[in-house]
Design a protein around this motif. Structure first.
Motif, mmCIF file in Angstrom:
data_model
loop_
_atom_site.group_PDB
_atom_site.id
_atom_site.type_symbol
_atom_site.label_atom_id
_atom_site.label_comp_id
_atom_site.label_asym_id
_atom_site.label_seq_id
_atom_site.Cartn_x
_atom_site.Cartn_y
_atom_site.Cartn_z
ATOM 1 N N ASP A 174 27.437 -59.132 52.574
ATOM 2 C CA ASP A 174 27.979 -60.189 53.616
ATOM 3 C C ASP A 174 26.896 -59.709 54.785
ATOM 4 N N THR A 175 26.286 -58.417 54.974
ATOM 5 C CA THR A 175 25.455 -57.957 56.046
ATOM 6 C C THR A 175 24.056 -58.579 55.574
ATOM 7 N N VAL A 176 23.656 -58.376 54.342
ATOM 8 C CA VAL A 176 22.515 -58.900 53.677
ATOM 9 C C VAL A 176 22.271 -60.080 54.167
ATOM 10 N N TYR A 177 23.588 -61.281 53.988
ATOM 11 C CA TYR A 177 23.375 -62.694 54.336
ATOM 12 C C TYR A 177 23.287 -62.850 55.623
ATOM 13 N N ASN A 178 23.948 -62.152 56.506
ATOM 14 C CA ASN A 178 23.931 -62.163 58.014
ATOM 15 C C ASN A 178 22.499 -61.896 58.317
ATOM 16 N N LEU A 179 21.998 -61.154 57.881
ATOM 17 C CA LEU A 179 20.355 -60.652 58.248
ATOM 18 C C LEU A 179 19.543 -61.631 57.744
ATOM 19 N N GLY A 180 19.785 -62.150 56.828
ATOM 20 C CA GLY A 180 19.115 -63.353 56.245
ATOM 21 C C GLY A 180 19.110 -64.563 57.266
ATOM 22 N N ILE A 181 20.145 -64.946 57.763
ATOM 23 C CA ILE A 181 20.367 -65.968 58.676
ATOM 24 C C ILE A 181 19.365 -65.550 60.114
ATOM 25 N N LEU A 182 19.802 -64.331 60.469
ATOM 26 C CA LEU A 182 18.911 -63.935 61.508
ATOM 27 C C LEU A 182 17.377 -64.032 61.371
ATOM 28 N N TYR A 183 16.810 -63.625 60.344
ATOM 29 C CA TYR A 183 15.621 -63.712 60.137
ATOM 30 C C TYR A 183 14.971 -65.263 60.022
ATOM 31 N N LYS A 184 15.796 -66.010 59.445
ATOM 32 C CA LYS A 184 15.415 -67.616 59.512
ATOM 33 C C LYS A 184 15.326 -67.787 60.963
ATOM 34 N N LYS A 185 16.329 -67.565 61.841
ATOM 35 C CA LYS A 185 16.361 -67.917 63.186
ATOM 36 C C LYS A 185 15.109 -67.126 64.098
ATOM 37 N N GLN A 186 14.347 -66.424 63.622
ATOM 38 C CA GLN A 186 13.419 -65.568 63.997
ATOM 39 C C GLN A 186 12.146 -66.232 63.462
ATOM 40 N N GLY A 187 12.372 -67.085 62.607
ATOM 41 C CA GLY A 187 11.093 -67.628 61.807
ATOM 42 C C GLY A 187 10.680 -66.663 60.544
ATOM 43 N N LYS A 188 11.300 -65.519 60.592
ATOM 44 C CA LYS A 188 10.723 -64.987 59.302
ATOM 45 C C LYS A 188 11.130 -65.185 58.014
ATOM 46 N N LEU A 189 10.754 -66.440 57.497
ATOM 47 C CA LEU A 189 11.166 -67.121 56.376
ATOM 48 C C LEU A 189 10.964 -66.250 55.160
ATOM 49 N N ALA A 190 9.788 -65.839 54.887
ATOM 50 C CA ALA A 190 9.783 -64.860 53.598
ATOM 51 C C ALA A 190 10.745 -64.118 53.615
ATOM 52 N N GLU A 191 11.161 -63.256 54.512
ATOM 53 C CA GLU A 191 12.172 -62.315 54.736
ATOM 54 C C GLU A 191 13.487 -62.552 54.392
ATOM 55 N N ALA A 192 13.838 -63.796 55.044
ATOM 56 C CA ALA A 192 14.857 -64.584 54.935
ATOM 57 C C ALA A 192 15.195 -64.960 53.657
ATOM 58 N N GLU A 193 14.172 -65.475 52.624
ATOM 59 C CA GLU A 193 14.104 -66.092 51.524
ATOM 60 C C GLU A 193 14.886 -64.781 50.483
ATOM 61 N N LYS A 194 14.054 -63.540 50.702
ATOM 62 C CA LYS A 194 14.462 -62.483 49.702
ATOM 63 C C LYS A 194 15.782 -62.155 50.033
ATOM 64 N N LEU A 195 16.389 -62.235 51.405
ATOM 65 C CA LEU A 195 17.706 -61.681 51.751
ATOM 66 C C LEU A 195 18.679 -62.711 51.042
ATOM 67 N N TYR A 196 18.469 -63.870 51.063
ATOM 68 C CA TYR A 196 19.436 -64.950 50.545
ATOM 69 C C TYR A 196 19.393 -64.888 49.184
ATOM 70 N N HIS A 197 18.285 -64.676 48.409
ATOM 71 C CA HIS A 197 18.309 -64.653 47.177
ATOM 72 C C HIS A 197 19.114 -63.360 46.710
ATOM 73 N N ARG A 198 18.724 -62.032 47.395
ATOM 74 C CA ARG A 198 19.761 -61.160 46.938
ATOM 75 C C ARG A 198 21.075 -61.240 47.447
ATOM 76 N N ALA A 199 21.674 -61.780 48.378
ATOM 77 C CA ALA A 199 23.152 -62.043 48.720
ATOM 78 C C ALA A 199 23.451 -63.043 47.636
ATOM 79 N N LEU A 200 22.909 -64.107 47.182
ATOM 80 C CA LEU A 200 23.218 -65.142 46.192
ATOM 81 C C LEU A 200 23.451 -64.676 44.508
ATOM 82 N N ASN A 201 22.595 -63.780 44.389
ATOM 83 C CA ASN A 201 22.684 -63.119 43.124
ATOM 84 C C ASN A 201 23.835 -62.208 43.081
ATOM 85 N N GLY A 202 23.876 -61.612 44.088
ATOM 86 C CA GLY A 202 25.132 -60.388 44.136
ATOM 87 C C GLY A 202 26.646 -61.433 44.248
ATOM 88 N N GLN A 203 26.519 -62.524 45.110
ATOM 89 C CA GLN A 203 27.790 -62.876 45.094
ATOM 90 C C GLN A 203 28.270 -63.790 43.834
#
Length: 222
Positions: A114-143
């Motif tokens: 849940d926190t991985v996903y939230n941090l991914g949303i934050l990184y997307k908002k900050q324009g850190k798209l590569a970092e956001a992509e990694k976290l979204y993938h991690r959250a999705l695979n785990g979910q």
């Protein structure tokens, strides 16, 4: 309506706990945290922040910095900062919550994800798209492993990863995830739900762009 009624009940419970057990008892602090979540839903962000901070200070004193309930409140306060646009403060708290949850619960626990996903949303908002992509993938695979591919959290993460791919111009990858999210929301919420319609519109846009690019490539190749 219901939120106002819930506020009265939480406030009544809080008053009772404070009188019976004192301001720093765990039941008191949990109610403080719950009331803060309610205030956040109501848009009363200043009041919510005070209560989250009170709950956090009390839990840190009672249980320490790395107890799971403390870390959940850290996560809640980070989400509040995000809504206020205080992204640097939110990032620090999300990172603290994530580090703590990985130690306390493990990297694959649903609360950690849940926190991985939230941090991914934050990184997307900050324009850190590569970092956001990694976290979204991690959250999705785990979910997918923990909740299953058709759970609403899994579908929501798939949709957000699709939106990220769309923003990055990775339209083929976005198309797959939007189709998956559309199939999930149609089952979960029905064909005419606003969320379903929005994803259908995104998917239609992607199809249009890919078809145009395909035709343009064919003409250029002649």
């Amino acid at each position: 309506g219901k939120l106002a009624e819930a506020e009265k009940l939480y406030q009544r419970a809080l008053d009772g706990y404070e009188k019976t057990w004192g301001p720093e008892h765990i039941s008191t602090l949990n109610t403080v945290n719950s009331l803060a979540i309610l205030y956040k839903k109501q848009g009363k962000l200043a009041e919510a922040k005070k209560l989250f901070q009170r709950a956090l200070d009390g839990k840190e004193k009672a249980w320490g910095l790395e107890y799971t309930s403390t870390l959940n409140t850290v996560n809640n306060l980070a989400a509040l900062y995000y809504e206020q646009g205080k992204l640097a403060e939110a990032e620090k708290l999300y990172q603290r919550a994530l580090d703590g949850k990985e130690k306390a619960c493990g990297p694959e626990h649903i609360s950690t994800l849940d926190t991985v996903y939230n941090l991914g949303i934050l990184y997307k908002k900050q324009g850190k798209l590569a970092e956001a992509e990694k976290l979204y993938h991690r959250a999705l695979n785990g979910q997918e492993r923990l909740l299953g591919p058709e759970h609403r959290y899994t579908i929501k993460t798939a949709e957000n990863l699709g939106l990220l791919y769309k923003k990055q111009g990775k339209l083929t990858e976005a198309k797959k995830l939007f189709q998956r999210a559309l199939d999930g929301y149609e089952k979960l919420r029905g064909l005419d739900h606003p969320r379903t319609k929005q994803i259908r519109a995104n998917l239609s846009y992607i199809h249009g762009v890919l078809d145009y690019e395909s035709r343009s490539f064919s003409i250029d190749s002649i």
